[in-house]
Write an enzyme that holds these catalytic residues in place. Structure first.
Site, PDB file in Angstrom:
ATOM      1  CB  CYS A   2      -0.951   0.082   1.180  1.00 49.49           C
ATOM      2  SG  CYS A   2      -2.035  -1.320   1.346  1.00 49.49           S
ATOM      3  NE  ARG A  27       4.736   1.673  -0.244  1.00 44.35           N
ATOM      4  CZ  ARG A  27       5.827   1.539   0.498  1.00 44.35           C
ATOM      5  NH1 ARG A  27       6.988   1.906   0.014  1.00 44.35           N
ATOM      6  NH2 ARG A  27       5.750   1.078   1.711  1.00 44.35           N
ATOM      7  CD1 TRP A  72      -0.446  -6.447  -3.023  1.00 41.32           C
ATOM      8  CD2 TRP A  72      -0.615  -6.977  -0.862  1.00 41.32           C
ATOM      9  NE1 TRP A  72      -0.149  -7.779  -2.884  1.00 41.32           N
ATOM     10  CE2 TRP A  72      -0.245  -8.138  -1.571  1.00 41.32           C
ATOM     11  CE3 TRP A  72      -0.783  -7.071   0.532  1.00 41.32           C
ATOM     12  CZ2 TRP A  72      -0.032  -9.368  -0.950  1.00 41.32           C
ATOM     13  CZ3 TRP A  72      -0.577  -8.289   1.144  1.00 41.32           C
ATOM     14  CH2 TRP A  72      -0.207  -9.427   0.408  1.00 41.32           C
ATOM     15  CG  ASN A  98       1.345   0.679   4.200  1.00 45.04           C
ATOM     16  OD1 ASN A  98       1.010  -0.493   4.070  1.00 45.04           O
ATOM     17  ND2 ASN A  98       2.600   1.076   4.082  1.00 45.04           N
ATOM     18  N   GLY A  99      -0.625  -0.908   6.470  1.00 43.80           N
ATOM     19  CA  GLY A  99      -0.196  -1.736   7.600  1.00 43.80           C
ATOM     20  C   GLY A  99      -1.290  -2.703   7.988  1.00 43.80           C
ATOM     21  CD  GLU A 475      16.004 -14.215  -8.176  1.00 44.70           C
ATOM     22  OE1 GLU A 475      15.522 -14.684  -7.120  1.00 44.70           O
ATOM     23  OE2 GLU A 475      15.626 -13.127  -8.662  1.00 44.70           O
ATOM     24  CE  LYS A 479      12.796 -12.295 -10.256  1.00 40.97           C
ATOM     25  NZ  LYS A 479      13.368 -11.628  -9.151  1.00 40.97           N
ATOM     26  CD  GLU A 482       8.941 -12.157  -9.004  1.00 35.89           C
ATOM     27  OE1 GLU A 482       8.372 -11.582  -8.081  1.00 35.89           O
ATOM     28  OE2 GLU A 482      10.181 -12.176  -9.111  1.00 35.89           O
ATOM     29  CG  HIS A 498      16.767 -38.251  -4.635  1.00 32.44           C
ATOM     30  ND1 HIS A 498      17.088 -39.542  -4.294  1.00 32.44           N
ATOM     31  CD2 HIS A 498      17.930 -37.645  -4.981  1.00 32.44           C
ATOM     32  CE1 HIS A 498      18.400 -39.708  -4.402  1.00 32.44           C
ATOM     33  NE2 HIS A 498      18.929 -38.578  -4.823  1.00 32.44           N
ATOM     34  CE  LYS A 593      11.250  -3.571  -6.054  1.00 36.01           C
ATOM     35  NZ  LYS A 593      11.820  -4.728  -6.743  1.00 36.01           N
TER      36      LYS A 593
HETATM   37  C1  F6R Z   1      11.033 -11.140  -6.216  1.00 35.40           C
HETATM   38  C2  F6R Z   1      11.030 -10.113  -5.183  1.00 35.40           C
HETATM   39  C3  F6R Z   1      10.751 -10.524  -3.785  1.00 35.40           C
HETATM   40  C4  F6R Z   1      11.643  -9.736  -2.827  1.00 35.40           C
HETATM   41  C5  F6R Z   1      11.247 -10.036  -1.367  1.00 35.40           C
HETATM   42  C6  F6R Z   1      12.175  -9.348  -0.385  1.00 35.40           C
HETATM   43  O1  F6R Z   1      11.337 -10.611  -7.464  1.00 35.40           O
HETATM   44  O2  F6R Z   1      11.227  -8.956  -5.463  1.00 35.40           O
HETATM   45  O3  F6R Z   1      10.905 -11.888  -3.614  1.00 35.40           O
HETATM   46  O4  F6R Z   1      12.968 -10.090  -3.055  1.00 35.40           O
HETATM   47  O5  F6R Z   1       9.937  -9.610  -1.152  1.00 35.40           O
HETATM   48  O6  F6R Z   1      12.165  -7.969  -0.556  1.00 35.40           O
HETATM   49  P1  F6R Z   1      13.314  -7.075   0.026  1.00 35.40           P
HETATM   50  O7  F6R Z   1      14.577  -7.426  -0.676  1.00 35.40           O
HETATM   51  O8  F6R Z   1      12.895  -5.668  -0.251  1.00 35.40           O
HETATM   52  O9  F6R Z   1      13.414  -7.377   1.497  1.00 35.40           O
END
Ligand code: F6R
Length: 598
Positions: A2, A27, A72, A98-99, A475, A479, A482, A498, A593
């Protein structure tokens, strides 16, 4: 999660707030809303993006005071009733939040008013009105309301009877006050949102409120004591937060990776070309008998590589933990543990909860983050910055490679402090990595073709590797899933037989990294095993280990630093797979994010 904006000024706030919300969309972006006050308070809310909110606000509506929110969802589905701002029953108070409030259900039972939404936020604004009726004073009621809340909040509130003040409060969720030219002031979850009007900011700490007027920002404790704090200048280049000619932030951020590595080299070496860390960081690392890395998601994956770097270069035992598990499942700690928090945003609630816990136990913490002044940076003993520039795409790319480069520098510094022989010239090898990254990024069309061939129509995909390659595979799988919504799994090559090999059938794409000299023959065996069961192999190897039918051969880099280059093809393939499947690359569904809720 948010985003919040607010403004009190003399001219129209609508455009500033909408532009601010656009900058905060990373966000959370399931619904949005704005409250504008001129004579009366006008509230507009819409499901979807800020663009949808813009559409429904009539051109003639504006105000000199306003608050806005991009959501969010935590409590209740994305819908107009659940979108913020929320108002008290009489309409006197209007609030964005937000929270997550943990005691909202308990408070709700004490409030004899109809509720129009499923949110915890509406509970806050109704409680505010109740306290105002009891106390007769808005500020006192605001402080009492916040004192009653358990959980995290960043709040901005308008009082419809007062055109001179905005009320702000913060606990465990990010919020900053932006200082104007004496005719206005603003508030935002992130300085990026308000760079359009100011670069002067006031940091807020947990348990503080701010009474914001056009000319002043008075910070107070919840008891009403006034606090003094000097503003700081936000050192973000406004052009860094624009997409420019790029179709997506993710593409721009992937392209920035070579420059980020060069930036890191510059920031962490002195004029003699030696690694130089802040004295405080040196002391912390030289005292540690074990490093505990705590992180989430992509940052956790960087941590797995960091463990290898710290153990192999510096010889210090290192553990890597997912933050959301650590608090509930704490391992036995050594006598002198060093906690290393890796977080692009520096605001991740799961990581922060661990930091609070380990600080209570009296342990030292170092944060690796991209955001100076972020919560995890402020609350740890020391910080190492990633110098990657703002990362806006939800899918993290340049922060991952920056984290690994900074972890390598840290590993070297620990090694030097412990009198270890350094295996190679790190800064020189990092410079070579940057050049290699340039050459990979110059061949994007190859990865576009690979994505088209292997993933466009695919339901699932596997990423294999051994050692460091298996961590990069994790990773790559994250990627891909997501942003393209393809079910993707990363496995160490030897583990497949396994169990997971049962999922391999005709046409299953298996993307394999082959960059580790000590296991390249073994992983080739694993590729044969899946191909024998119908998989289509997309193999990305490194010079010296290549085979004839490999999809791409990477220029050779130092084996310990391979994750910095092997991840680029996986990022690009994921990006182009998402494009081919018509997905919203920068704003994938259900994600946001900066995950500021636990
Ligand atoms: C994936 C991604 C998330 C962040 C995770 C941690 O592309 O961006 O998996 O890596 O939410 O976020 P930070 O690094 O901001 O603590």
């Amino acid at each position: 999660m948010c985003g919040i904006v607010g403004m009190i000024g003399n001219t129209g706030a609508k455009e500033v707030l909408l532009k601010g919300l656009e900058k905060l969309e990373y966000r959370g972006y399931d619904s949005a809303g704005l409250a504008l006050m001129h004579e009366n308070v006008n509230v507009h809310k819409e499901v979807g993006r800020i663009a949808a909110l813009r559409e429904i606000i009539p051109a003639e509506v504006d105000g000199t005071i306003g608050i806005g929110h991009t959501r969010w969802a935590t409590h209740g589905v994305p819908s107009v009733p659940n979108a913020h701002p929320h108002q008290s029953t009489t309409g006197r108070f209007t609030l964005v939040h937000n929270g997550v409030i943990e005691n909202d259900e308990i408070i709700k039972k004490t409030l004899d008013v109809p509720f129009l939404s499923e949110t915890d936020t509406e509970v806050i604004v109704q409680l505010m009105e109740k306290h105002f009726v009891e106390l007769g004073d808005v500020e006192a009621a605001f402080r009492k309301t916040l004192s009653d809340l358990h959980g995290s909040y960043a709040i901005a509130m308008i009082d419809s009877e007062d055109k001179e003040r905005l009320y702000i409060g913060k606990n465990k969720s990010p919020l900053l006050v932006g200082l104007g030219d004496g005719t206005f002031n603003v508030v935002a979850s992130d300085a990026m949102a308000m760079l359009q009007v100011t670069d002067q900011y006031l940091e807020l700490h947990d348990g503080e409120i701010v009474i914001l007027t056009r000319e002043s920002a008075t910070i107070k404790t919840l008891d009403g004591d006034v606090l003094e704090r000097a503003p700081y200048t936000a050192e973000i280049d406004a052009s860094d937060i624009e997409k420019g000619t790029y179709a997506h932030y993710m593409l721009k951020e992937m392209d920035e990776q070579p420059a980020v590595i060069r930036n890191i080299i510059q920031h962490y070496q002195n004029e003699n070309g030696d690694i130089e860390l802040a004295e405080g960081v040196r002391e912390l690392v030289s005292e540690a008998d074990r490093v505990y890395i705590v992180a989430c998601g992509t940052s956790y994956h960087a941590g797995l590589v960091g463990k290898q770097l710290i153990e192999r270069v510096a010889g210090v035992p290192t553990e890597v933990h997912v933050a959301s598990e650590f608090g509930y499942n704490m391992p036995l700690l050594t006598e002198k543990p060093l906690f290393l928090f890796i977080s692009q945003s520096g605001e991740t609630a799961d990581s922060r909860a661990v930091l609070v816990e380990v600080k209570k136990l009296g342990h030292k913490a170092l944060t690796l983050t991209n955001v100076a002044g972020s919560t995890l940076s402020r609350e740890a003993n020391e910080t190492m910055l990633l110098h990657a520039g703002p990362e806006i795409a939800v899918a993290s790319t340049k922060a991952y490679t920056a984290q690994i480069a900074v972890l390598a520098i840290l590993a070297y510094d620990i090694a030097r402090a412990n009198g270890k022989k350094l295996p190679f010239d790190l800064m020189q090898e990092l410079a070579l990595v940057a050049t290699t990254m340039d050459s990979i990024m110059a061949q994007k069309e190859i990865f576009e073709e690979l994505a088209d061939k292997f993933l466009k129509e695919s339901r699932n995909a596997f990423f294999l590797g051994r050692g460091l390659d298996s961590y990069v595979g994790l990773e790559g799988a994250l990627k891909l899933k997501e942003i393209s919504y393809i079910q993707a799994e990363g496995y160490p090559g030897g583990e497949l037989k396994h169990g997971p090999i049962a999922l391999i059938e005709d046409g299953t794409p298996v993307i394999t990294l082959v960059s580790q000299p000590n296991t390249h023959l073994n992983i080739r065996g694993n590729i044969k095993e899946v191909v024998a069961r119908g998989a289509i192999a997309c193999t990305i190897s490194m010079e010296g280990m290549e085979h004839e039918n490999d999809a791409f051969v990477l220029p050779r880099v130092e084996p310990l630093l391979t994750p910095l280059v092997t991840v680029l093809p996986l990022q690009l393939i994921s990006y182009y797979a998402a494009l081919a499947r018509d997905c919203d690359v920068d704003k994938p569904r259900n994600l946001a994010k900066s995950v500021t809720v636990e």
